[in-house]
Design a protein around this motif. Sequence first.
Motif, PDB file in Angstrom:
ATOM      1  N   ASP A 213      37.066  11.491   4.369  1.00  0.00           N
ATOM      2  CA  ASP A 213      37.168  12.275   3.133  1.00  0.00           C
ATOM      3  C   ASP A 213      38.451  11.953   2.375  1.00  0.00           C
ATOM      4  OD1 ASP A 213      34.783  13.529   3.749  1.00  0.00           O
ATOM      5  OD2 ASP A 213      35.739  15.213   4.776  1.00  0.00           O
ATOM      6  N   SER A 214      38.860  10.696   2.408  1.00  0.00           N
ATOM      7  CA  SER A 214      40.117  10.315   1.752  1.00  0.00           C
ATOM      8  C   SER A 214      40.063  10.504   0.232  1.00  0.00           C
ATOM      9  CB  SER A 214      40.464   8.864   2.082  1.00  0.00           C
ATOM     10  OG  SER A 214      39.415   7.996   1.661  1.00  0.00           O
ATOM     11  N   ASP A 215      38.870  10.567  -0.319  1.00  0.00           N
ATOM     12  CA  ASP A 215      38.733  10.768  -1.762  1.00  0.00           C
ATOM     13  C   ASP A 215      38.762  12.248  -2.160  1.00  0.00           C
ATOM     14  OD1 ASP A 215      38.497   8.022  -2.117  1.00  0.00           O
ATOM     15  OD2 ASP A 215      36.327   8.067  -1.863  1.00  0.00           O
ATOM     16  N   LYS A 216      38.809  13.136  -1.174  1.00  0.00           N
ATOM     17  CA  LYS A 216      38.803  14.576  -1.469  1.00  0.00           C
ATOM     18  C   LYS A 216      40.235  15.108  -1.426  1.00  0.00           C
ATOM     19  CE  LYS A 216      34.164  15.300   0.407  1.00  0.00           C
ATOM     20  NZ  LYS A 216      33.330  16.057   1.379  1.00  0.00           N
ATOM     21  N   PRO A 217      40.719  15.692  -2.516  1.00  0.00           N
ATOM     22  CA  PRO A 217      42.123  16.134  -2.573  1.00  0.00           C
ATOM     23  C   PRO A 217      42.457  17.264  -1.601  1.00  0.00           C
ATOM     24  CG  PRO A 217      40.910  16.839  -4.524  1.00  0.00           C
ATOM     25  CD  PRO A 217      40.021  15.901  -3.797  1.00  0.00           C
ATOM     26  N   LYS A 218      41.461  18.053  -1.190  1.00  0.00           N
ATOM     27  CA  LYS A 218      41.718  19.184  -0.287  1.00  0.00           C
ATOM     28  C   LYS A 218      41.727  18.772   1.182  1.00  0.00           C
ATOM     29  CE  LYS A 218      39.875  22.801  -3.328  1.00  0.00           C
ATOM     30  NZ  LYS A 218      38.883  23.903  -3.435  1.00  0.00           N
ATOM     31  N   ALA A 219      41.357  17.563   1.475  1.00  0.00           N
ATOM     32  CA  ALA A 219      41.300  17.114   2.873  1.00  0.00           C
ATOM     33  C   ALA A 219      42.705  16.931   3.429  1.00  0.00           C
ATOM     34  CB  ALA A 219      40.522  15.812   2.956  1.00  0.00           C
ATOM     35  N   ARG A 220      42.972  17.543   4.579  1.00  0.00           N
ATOM     36  CA  ARG A 220      44.248  17.343   5.262  1.00  0.00           C
ATOM     37  C   ARG A 220      44.124  17.624   6.758  1.00  0.00           C
ATOM     38  NH1 ARG A 220      47.341  22.100   5.792  1.00  0.00           N
ATOM     39  NH2 ARG A 220      46.500  23.930   4.725  1.00  0.00           N
ATOM     40  N   GLN A 221      42.970  17.253   7.309  1.00  0.00           N
ATOM     41  CA  GLN A 221      42.743  17.368   8.750  1.00  0.00           C
ATOM     42  C   GLN A 221      42.376  15.992   9.308  1.00  0.00           C
ATOM     43  OE1 GLN A 221      39.689  20.532   8.814  1.00  0.00           O
ATOM     44  NE2 GLN A 221      41.222  21.850   9.766  1.00  0.00           N
ATOM     45  N   GLY A 222      42.740  15.781  10.564  1.00  0.00           N
ATOM     46  CA  GLY A 222      42.447  14.510  11.206  1.00  0.00           C
ATOM     47  C   GLY A 222      41.765  14.706  12.547  1.00  0.00           C
ATOM     48  N   LEU A 223      40.646  14.004  12.750  1.00  0.00           N
ATOM     49  CA  LEU A 223      39.975  13.976  14.043  1.00  0.00           C
ATOM     50  C   LEU A 223      40.361  12.687  14.761  1.00  0.00           C
ATOM     51  CD1 LEU A 223      36.351  15.232  13.189  1.00  0.00           C
ATOM     52  CD2 LEU A 223      38.049  16.407  14.580  1.00  0.00           C
ATOM     53  N   ARG A 224      40.904  12.833  15.920  1.00  0.00           N
ATOM     54  CA  ARG A 224      41.385  11.682  16.687  1.00  0.00           C
ATOM     55  C   ARG A 224      40.250  10.684  16.932  1.00  0.00           C
ATOM     56  NH1 ARG A 224      45.020  11.645  21.152  1.00  0.00           N
ATOM     57  NH2 ARG A 224      45.241   9.531  21.980  1.00  0.00           N
ATOM     58  N   ILE A 225      40.506   9.412  16.709  1.00  0.00           N
ATOM     59  CA  ILE A 225      39.543   8.361  17.033  1.00  0.00           C
ATOM     60  C   ILE A 225      39.721   7.988  18.496  1.00  0.00           C
ATOM     61  CG2 ILE A 225      38.864   5.970  16.581  1.00  0.00           C
ATOM     62  CD1 ILE A 225      39.630   6.403  13.682  1.00  0.00           C
ATOM     63  N   VAL A 226      38.685   8.223  19.286  1.00  0.00           N
ATOM     64  CA  VAL A 226      38.771   8.016  20.735  1.00  0.00           C
ATOM     65  C   VAL A 226      37.904   6.850  21.208  1.00  0.00           C
ATOM     66  CG1 VAL A 226      39.385  10.407  21.251  1.00  0.00           C
ATOM     67  CG2 VAL A 226      36.969   9.770  21.081  1.00  0.00           C
ATOM     68  N   ASP A 227      37.250   6.176  20.293  1.00  0.00           N
ATOM     69  CA  ASP A 227      36.398   5.043  20.662  1.00  0.00           C
ATOM     70  C   ASP A 227      37.277   3.856  21.053  1.00  0.00           C
ATOM     71  OD1 ASP A 227      34.615   2.978  20.902  1.00  0.00           O
ATOM     72  OD2 ASP A 227      33.491   3.447  19.084  1.00  0.00           O
ATOM     73  N   SER A 228      37.295   3.548  22.336  1.00  0.00           N
ATOM     74  CA  SER A 228      38.176   2.493  22.843  1.00  0.00           C
ATOM     75  C   SER A 228      37.796   1.104  22.331  1.00  0.00           C
ATOM     76  CB  SER A 228      38.169   2.494  24.375  1.00  0.00           C
ATOM     77  OG  SER A 228      36.858   2.305  24.872  1.00  0.00           O
ATOM     78  N   SER A 229      36.555   0.942  21.864  1.00  0.00           N
ATOM     79  CA  SER A 229      36.150  -0.364  21.336  1.00  0.00           C
ATOM     80  C   SER A 229      36.743  -0.623  19.955  1.00  0.00           C
ATOM     81  CB  SER A 229      34.622  -0.450  21.265  1.00  0.00           C
ATOM     82  OG  SER A 229      34.100   0.453  20.307  1.00  0.00           O
ATOM     83  N   GLN A 230      37.149   0.437  19.249  1.00  0.00           N
ATOM     84  CA  GLN A 230      37.718   0.288  17.910  1.00  0.00           C
ATOM     85  C   GLN A 230      39.243   0.176  17.920  1.00  0.00           C
ATOM     86  OE1 GLN A 230      36.409   3.399  15.274  1.00  0.00           O
ATOM     87  NE2 GLN A 230      34.246   3.143  15.799  1.00  0.00           N
ATOM     88  N   LEU A 231      39.873   0.813  18.878  1.00  0.00           N
ATOM     89  CA  LEU A 231      41.332   0.935  18.853  1.00  0.00           C
ATOM     90  C   LEU A 231      42.081  -0.400  18.818  1.00  0.00           C
ATOM     91  CD1 LEU A 231      41.814   3.982  21.272  1.00  0.00           C
ATOM     92  CD2 LEU A 231      41.870   3.962  18.773  1.00  0.00           C
ATOM     93  N   PRO A 232      41.701  -1.415  19.583  1.00  0.00           N
ATOM     94  CA  PRO A 232      42.456  -2.678  19.505  1.00  0.00           C
ATOM     95  C   PRO A 232      42.426  -3.309  18.108  1.00  0.00           C
ATOM     96  CG  PRO A 232      41.077  -2.626  21.467  1.00  0.00           C
ATOM     97  CD  PRO A 232      40.664  -1.470  20.627  1.00  0.00           C
ATOM     98  N   PHE A 233      41.295  -3.217  17.429  1.00  0.00           N
ATOM     99  CA  PHE A 233      41.177  -3.811  16.103  1.00  0.00           C
ATOM    100  C   PHE A 233      41.911  -2.983  15.045  1.00  0.00           C
ATOM    101  CE2 PHE A 233      37.303  -5.080  18.444  1.00  0.00           C
ATOM    102  CZ  PHE A 233      37.558  -6.449  18.510  1.00  0.00           C
ATOM    103  N   LEU A 234      41.916  -1.663  15.226  1.00  0.00           N
ATOM    104  CA  LEU A 234      42.703  -0.817  14.319  1.00  0.00           C
ATOM    105  C   LEU A 234      44.197  -1.106  14.492  1.00  0.00           C
ATOM    106  CD1 LEU A 234      40.785   2.578  14.692  1.00  0.00           C
ATOM    107  CD2 LEU A 234      40.659   0.960  12.785  1.00  0.00           C
ATOM    108  N   GLN A 235      44.597  -1.357  15.722  1.00  0.00           N
ATOM    109  CA  GLN A 235      45.999  -1.686  15.988  1.00  0.00           C
ATOM    110  C   GLN A 235      46.381  -3.002  15.307  1.00  0.00           C
ATOM    111  OE1 GLN A 235      48.067   0.452  17.974  1.00  0.00           O
ATOM    112  NE2 GLN A 235      49.601  -0.790  16.948  1.00  0.00           N
ATOM    113  N   LEU A 236      45.471  -3.977  15.310  1.00  0.00           N
ATOM    114  CA  LEU A 236      45.733  -5.243  14.632  1.00  0.00           C
ATOM    115  C   LEU A 236      45.834  -5.051  13.116  1.00  0.00           C
ATOM    116  CD1 LEU A 236      43.383  -7.626  16.666  1.00  0.00           C
ATOM    117  CD2 LEU A 236      45.886  -7.584  16.696  1.00  0.00           C
ATOM    118  N   ALA A 237      45.018  -4.138  12.587  1.00  0.00           N
ATOM    119  CA  ALA A 237      45.099  -3.852  11.155  1.00  0.00           C
ATOM    120  C   ALA A 237      46.446  -3.230  10.807  1.00  0.00           C
ATOM    121  CB  ALA A 237      43.963  -2.915  10.749  1.00  0.00           C
ATOM    122  N   VAL A 238      46.959  -2.364  11.685  1.00  0.00           N
ATOM    123  CA  VAL A 238      48.276  -1.753  11.470  1.00  0.00           C
ATOM    124  C   VAL A 238      49.368  -2.821  11.513  1.00  0.00           C
ATOM    125  CG1 VAL A 238      50.008  -0.233  12.517  1.00  0.00           C
ATOM    126  CG2 VAL A 238      47.658   0.559  12.228  1.00  0.00           C
TER     127      VAL A 238
END
Length: 313
Positions: A213-238
Amino acid sequence: MAARGYQAVDASLPRPVPSKRSQLPDMKILWKALVHLIGPPMVFILVSSLLSFKIHFKLQAATWFLAIFAFVPFYYARKNEIKALEFRLDRTWPRLGKFLFFVAAASGIIFGTLNYWYYAWPSYSLEGLRTYTEIDAATTPGSRLLDAGLVNFAEGSHVVTDLAMSYTNGDTYCVAPITTDHQRAPGSLASYDLWAAGVNCCSAGQSNFHCGDSDKPKARQGLRIVDSSQLPFLQLAVQQAEAANNLQVGHAMFFTWVEDADQGLGYFFQMAFKNFIIANVFHAGFNFVCLIAFIVLFAGSGKDTGLAALDEH
């Protein structure tokens, strides 16, 4: 006058009524059809529900032990086929049972496992983690939120889409830093540890970000991403964002940016249950079509030699 040793047959006498035993083959076909109509879908329902939902999360070893028993009907169908071969009886129904029960057990295990890991497991995992409130992303290090499942960020928190970055490896893994600092110039914070993230929700090589919901101005909550198959690639993006924008990153934590976290949590379970219903309907339909095709091609055409042998008696 009747010949010696023979008696005349009175045509007026009633003709013998066929024995009920001659009706048994039809009843036997009906019973077999009923078993094969109900049995395999029940196996699929039991094993897929066992592997899809919370008992799998709570008791993994016991769940897999019980799931193995889904192949018991297949074992007995195979045993009946061997017995029919030994006594030279018809093997078409045992073969059908062997096929349908194996498909039900194997597909139920495969579907239940995938449904659990992709949808049910994230829901149950997040429920078991801690909730944090009024977190200031500009001053909170990621190492402080290692047990976070849900984070309510402080008023004024936002996703800095200008600093978004992606990493492509088949899918496009997208990240953008979360901060309460309205000065978006690179390097304005000591460390960017908290990141909004998603998959296939940005353009590769461009600084745009439309995840959650990054396009919604009222959004300010985060759900932790726990999918271990995604985390290494997200780390590379960072790491790419760190190099491209001259950022300092400590312990990166990844969140799905949402306006309503309860709805986000419910989404995972709703999808798991929806997939469960669809898969069971599809399997029941497949099983029904196979059974009808079998009856038309074999049982209905007199090829059931075992039943034919019963008629002769």
